[in-house]
Each structure stands twice: as structure tokens, then as C-alpha cells.
Design an enzyme around this catalytic site. Structure first.
Site, PDB file in Angstrom:
ATOM      1  N   GLU A  62      -8.167   9.598   0.183  1.00  0.00           N
ATOM      2  CA  GLU A  62      -6.766   9.186  -0.332  1.00  0.00           C
ATOM      3  C   GLU A  62      -6.707   9.432  -1.842  1.00  0.00           C
ATOM      4  O   GLU A  62      -6.320   8.639  -2.513  1.00  0.00           O
ATOM      5  CB  GLU A  62      -6.405   7.729  -0.048  1.00  0.00           C
ATOM      6  N   GLU A  68       5.212   2.267  12.475  1.00  0.00           N
ATOM      7  CA  GLU A  68       4.541   3.508  11.988  1.00  0.00           C
ATOM      8  C   GLU A  68       4.866   4.818  12.417  1.00  0.00           C
ATOM      9  O   GLU A  68       4.701   5.532  11.683  1.00  0.00           O
ATOM     10  CB  GLU A  68       3.186   3.120  12.250  1.00  0.00           C
ATOM     11  N   LYS A 116      -0.783  12.782  11.243  1.00  0.00           N
ATOM     12  CA  LYS A 116      -1.996  12.106  10.522  1.00  0.00           C
ATOM     13  C   LYS A 116      -3.090  12.984  10.404  1.00  0.00           C
ATOM     14  O   LYS A 116      -3.848  12.944   9.531  1.00  0.00           O
ATOM     15  CB  LYS A 116      -2.254  10.692  11.030  1.00  0.00           C
ATOM     16  N   ARG A 147     -26.348   0.776   7.543  1.00  0.00           N
ATOM     17  CA  ARG A 147     -26.020   1.632   6.515  1.00  0.00           C
ATOM     18  C   ARG A 147     -24.990   2.657   7.153  1.00  0.00           C
ATOM     19  O   ARG A 147     -24.706   3.828   6.717  1.00  0.00           O
ATOM     20  CB  ARG A 147     -26.936   2.223   5.581  1.00  0.00           C
ATOM     21  N   HIS A 151       2.419  -5.396   2.567  1.00  0.00           N
ATOM     22  CA  HIS A 151       1.153  -6.160   2.320  1.00  0.00           C
ATOM     23  C   HIS A 151       1.528  -7.219   1.787  1.00  0.00           C
ATOM     24  O   HIS A 151       1.015  -8.361   1.945  1.00  0.00           O
ATOM     25  CB  HIS A 151       0.179  -5.209   1.841  1.00  0.00           C
ATOM     26  N   ASN A 201       1.212   5.476   3.140  1.00  0.00           N
ATOM     27  CA  ASN A 201       1.553   3.925   2.462  1.00  0.00           C
ATOM     28  C   ASN A 201       2.713   3.671   2.411  1.00  0.00           C
ATOM     29  O   ASN A 201       3.059   2.718   1.693  1.00  0.00           O
ATOM     30  CB  ASN A 201       0.409   3.774   1.359  1.00  0.00           C
ATOM     31  N   HIS A 213       4.140   0.377   2.610  1.00  0.00           N
ATOM     32  CA  HIS A 213       2.920  -0.543   2.852  1.00  0.00           C
ATOM     33  C   HIS A 213       2.706  -1.726   1.842  1.00  0.00           C
ATOM     34  O   HIS A 213       2.243  -2.792   2.039  1.00  0.00           O
ATOM     35  CB  HIS A 213       1.719   0.184   3.208  1.00  0.00           C
ATOM     36  N   LYS A 222     -10.115   4.764   7.767  1.00  0.00           N
ATOM     37  CA  LYS A 222     -10.162   3.576   7.044  1.00  0.00           C
ATOM     38  C   LYS A 222     -10.709   2.283   7.837  1.00  0.00           C
ATOM     39  O   LYS A 222     -10.029   1.996   8.983  1.00  0.00           O
ATOM     40  CB  LYS A 222      -8.808   3.317   6.418  1.00  0.00           C
ATOM     41  N   HIS A 276       1.715  -6.623  11.401  1.00  0.00           N
ATOM     42  CA  HIS A 276       1.807  -5.522  10.431  1.00  0.00           C
ATOM     43  C   HIS A 276       2.885  -4.786  10.358  1.00  0.00           C
ATOM     44  O   HIS A 276       3.368  -4.287   9.520  1.00  0.00           O
ATOM     45  CB  HIS A 276       0.457  -4.602  10.471  1.00  0.00           C
ATOM     46  N   ARG A 329      -2.564  11.864   1.053  1.00  0.00           N
ATOM     47  CA  ARG A 329      -2.721  10.796   2.200  1.00  0.00           C
ATOM     48  C   ARG A 329      -2.081   9.566   1.618  1.00  0.00           C
ATOM     49  O   ARG A 329      -1.863   8.715   2.453  1.00  0.00           O
ATOM     50  CB  ARG A 329      -4.095  10.720   2.405  1.00  0.00           C
TER      51      ARG A 329
END
Length: 358
Positions: free
Chosen positions: A234, A182, A224, A118, A249, A242, A245, A140, A262, A238
Site C-alpha cells: 500500500e 466491498e 484485488k 516470526r 472505520h 480503502n 474505509h 493484510k 464492517h 493499493r
């Protein structure tokens, strides 16, 4: 060494940036606890840097888990291998996992650490430009699914990020350029002065000028850290990180995560997002052109694959940022200012997709 703090209120952790950090025991003793440590790396990165990191961790019980390289291995089964290694090496809740590698290693390792017992502590030791400026910071973690990128994951903050800039010396040119995508993103959505600096210094960055790279990494991490500090999960600002993205993606998923890195897919997505912003009269043609020109100057692709507009739209609808059936997109209001929109002219989106992906 330069240190930037990520302050989330409930927790705080450092980003250490500098030369020779992996092998420096002083860096790894600064609040980075854990006598039993599992290093997770890839079969490309481990031969280059694993021994350096072990030097920095001298005196601790260190084991290792080496993963295959590539975005196609960012999967639940790969995360399972990391969990198997944690069990097999008897790493308990007071242990530590260190991700030594690029974004795939960092994301998979963080996700496994979030799941194991956990949640156990993990640290990031990013070795690519993209990981140093983006994926290692912010918590993330996750893996891909055939239906979409990063659909399975968790927020799990590292206890530290150690970005050794020496690792960039062995980074292939293509990976360096992918990382610059990025970096460019931060200029687009947050800092127009940084965007201008990038336009003037992109040649120095491609030539791996140490001062230019150090500044680009530090400024990216500062931005960041500030954004994540305001919005860890997010729910608000935040989301602007993206930018490009959602388009990117879709390109990655349609090409089975094999054709584009990426950062390359994000670069194509930023061009499409900037052009859609122009179609919606949010920005003028000059703004859209400047984004495309900087992407091209960084040696990144500007021509998207012809995956089909409807296929792209279907994949975008599977994106995590979809709410109430609406594809939310990060668009530009001007260089340095971005907005998240779900209510926009769908015909403009379809026209952009038809132009770029067919």
C-alpha cells in the site's frame, strides 16, 4: 473450480473459487504443505463447516482453536489465544494455520501466524462474502485497538485462499449485504462496467443466484489480485481499495464495533466519500447519487449514526492512512477511477461530516 493467481513477484498464490472445495482433498494437496495443522474458526462457523474442512485434510495431524464471534473480539488478547493454541499443539515452523471463517477470523489468524516463530504459513478458507471478495486476499492481517481499527498488524500473505461458495448458503442476509459493500467498492474505484453490472444484477445477488454470486466473487478477486500485484504494501495504487474505509472505520470505532458490521460501515463511508468528491467538484451529482442508490439497492444502511463531526474527525486522524498529520482520503474522479488525496478543502470535509454524522 476457478483459480485466480495473486502474483507479487517474490511469491505467488492461488485463489480457488467454487462449490464443495472445503471437503475436497485434491484442493488442499495443491501446494498447500504442512502435516501439522491448526484450524482457527469461530463458535458460529465451526459447527457448520469444521467437519467438512477436516474431511479435506484427512491424513494430517489437525487441531483446532475456536474463537468467540464478532468484531469486538478482533483484539490482541484473541490473537494471544491463537498463539497459545499453536504452542499447546506443538505446531512448528513447518506447520500450517488455516483461518476458517469471516474477516475477523482471517485477520486475527493471519496476524498470529505472522507473529508465531516470526512467521509460519497460513491459508485462508473464507466463509463470508466479504472475506471471499476482500479480506482473505492481499496479506493484510491485524487486530483493532480502542483508539482505532486495525492499528496493530502485519503484512503476511497466505499460501492459498480456498473460497467455497457453498458456505454462502448459510450466511445470514445481513452478512451477505455487508459483503456486497466491498463488491460495490471495486466497481466504484476500478471497473465502471462492473459497477453497471452490479446495478443491473443486485437483485440476483441478494437472491443468492449462484451464477451471479460466482461472477461477482471472481471479478472482485481479479481486481484485488491485480491491484495487490502492483502494490503489495500500500505504497501507491493499493490505497484506492480503502474507498469509504476511513469514514467507515471512524463509525465502527465510535460505536465500539458493536452496532455495524464492517461492510455496513464501509457502505456509509462510500456514500460520504462520494458526496465529498462532489463537494470538491471531482464528480457531478449524478455520480454521487448512483453510489448512494446502489448502496441502498443492496439493502445497506444509508443513514449514518450521529456520532458528532468532531468525534469522527478525531477518529479519522488516528487512521493508518494519515501522513504528516493529514487525513488521506480515497475520493472519486469518476465511477471506476479513484484518487488518494491529502490536500483538499478541510471545510468540505467538515461539512460532509456535519451533514452525515452531526
Amino acid at each position: 473450480m476457478q483459480t485466480i493467481s495473486v502474483d507479487l513477484g517474490h511469491t505467488r498464490y492461488p485463489i480457488h473459487i467454487g462449490s464443495g472445495l472445503l471437503a475436497d482433498p485434491a484442493v488442499w494437496s495443491r501446494g498447500i504443505a504442512g502435516d501439522a495443522i491448526l484450524i482457527v474458526s469461530s463458535n458460529t462457523i465451526a459447527p457448520l463447516f469444521l467437519d467438512r474442512l477436516k474431511t479435506g485434510l484427512a491424513g494430517r495431524r489437525v487441531s483446532q482453536c475456536i474463537l468467540p464471534d464478532g468484531e469486538q473480539h478482533k483484539s490482541l488478547s484473541t490473537a494471544g489465544w491463537v498463539i497459545d493454541a499453536l504452542v499447546g499443539n506443538k505446531i512448528h515452523r513447518d506447520g500450517l494455520v488455516i483461518a476458517l471463517g469471516g474477516g475477523v477470523v482471517g485477520d486475527v489468524t493471519g496476524f498470529a501466524a505472522a507473529c508465531y516463530q516470526r512467521g509460519i504459513a497460513f491459508a485462508q478458507a473464507p466463509t463470508t462474502l466479504l472475506a471471499q471478495v476482500d479480506s482473505s486476499v492481499g496479506g493484510k492481517t491485524g487486530v483493532n485497538h480502542p483508539g482505532g481499527k486495525n492499528l496493530i498488524g502485519a503484512y503476511h500473505q497466505p499460501i492459498a485462499v480456498v473460497a467455497d461458495t457453498d458456505t454462502l448458503a448459510t450466511l445470514p442476509d445481513r452478512e451477505l449485504r455487508a459483503g456486497l459493500a466491498e463488491v460495490i467498492k471495486y466497481g466504484c474505484v476500478w471497473d465502471p462496467i462492473f459497477f453497471d453490472w452490479l446495478a443491473l444484477n443486485v437483485g440476483a445477488l441478494l437472491a443468492r443466484d449462484p451464477e451471479a454470486l460466482a461472477y461477482a466473487i471472481a471479478r472482485s478477486c481479479e481486481i484485488k489480485a491485480k491491484v495487490v500485484g502492483q502494490d503489495e504494501r500500500e505504497q501507491g495504487v493499493r490505497a484506492i481499495l480503502n474507498f469509504g474505509h476511513t469514514f467507515g472505520h471512524a463509525i465502527e470505532a465510535a460505536t465500539h464495533y458493536k452496532q455495524y458490521l464492517h461492510g455496513e460501515a464501509v457502505a456509509l463511508g462510500m456514500i460520504m466519500a462520494a458526496e465529498l468528491s462532489q463537494r470538491l467538484s471531482l464528480v457531478d451529482a449524478e455520480c454521487s447519487a448512483r453510489v448512494r442508490e446502489l448502496v441502498a439497492a443492496a439493502g445497506l444502511p444509508v443513514q449514518a449514526p450521529r456520532i458528532g463531526a468532531e468525534r469522527a474527525l478525531d477518529l479519522m486522524r488516528m487512521d493508518k492512512k494519515v501522513l504528516a498529520g493529514s487525513v488521506r482520503l480515497v475520493l472519486l474522479e469518476k465511477l471506476g477511477r479513484a484518487v488518494v488525496m491529502g490536500n483538499y478543502d478541510q471545510d468540505a470535509l467538515l461539512a460532509t461530516l456535519k451533514e452525515h454524522v452531526g
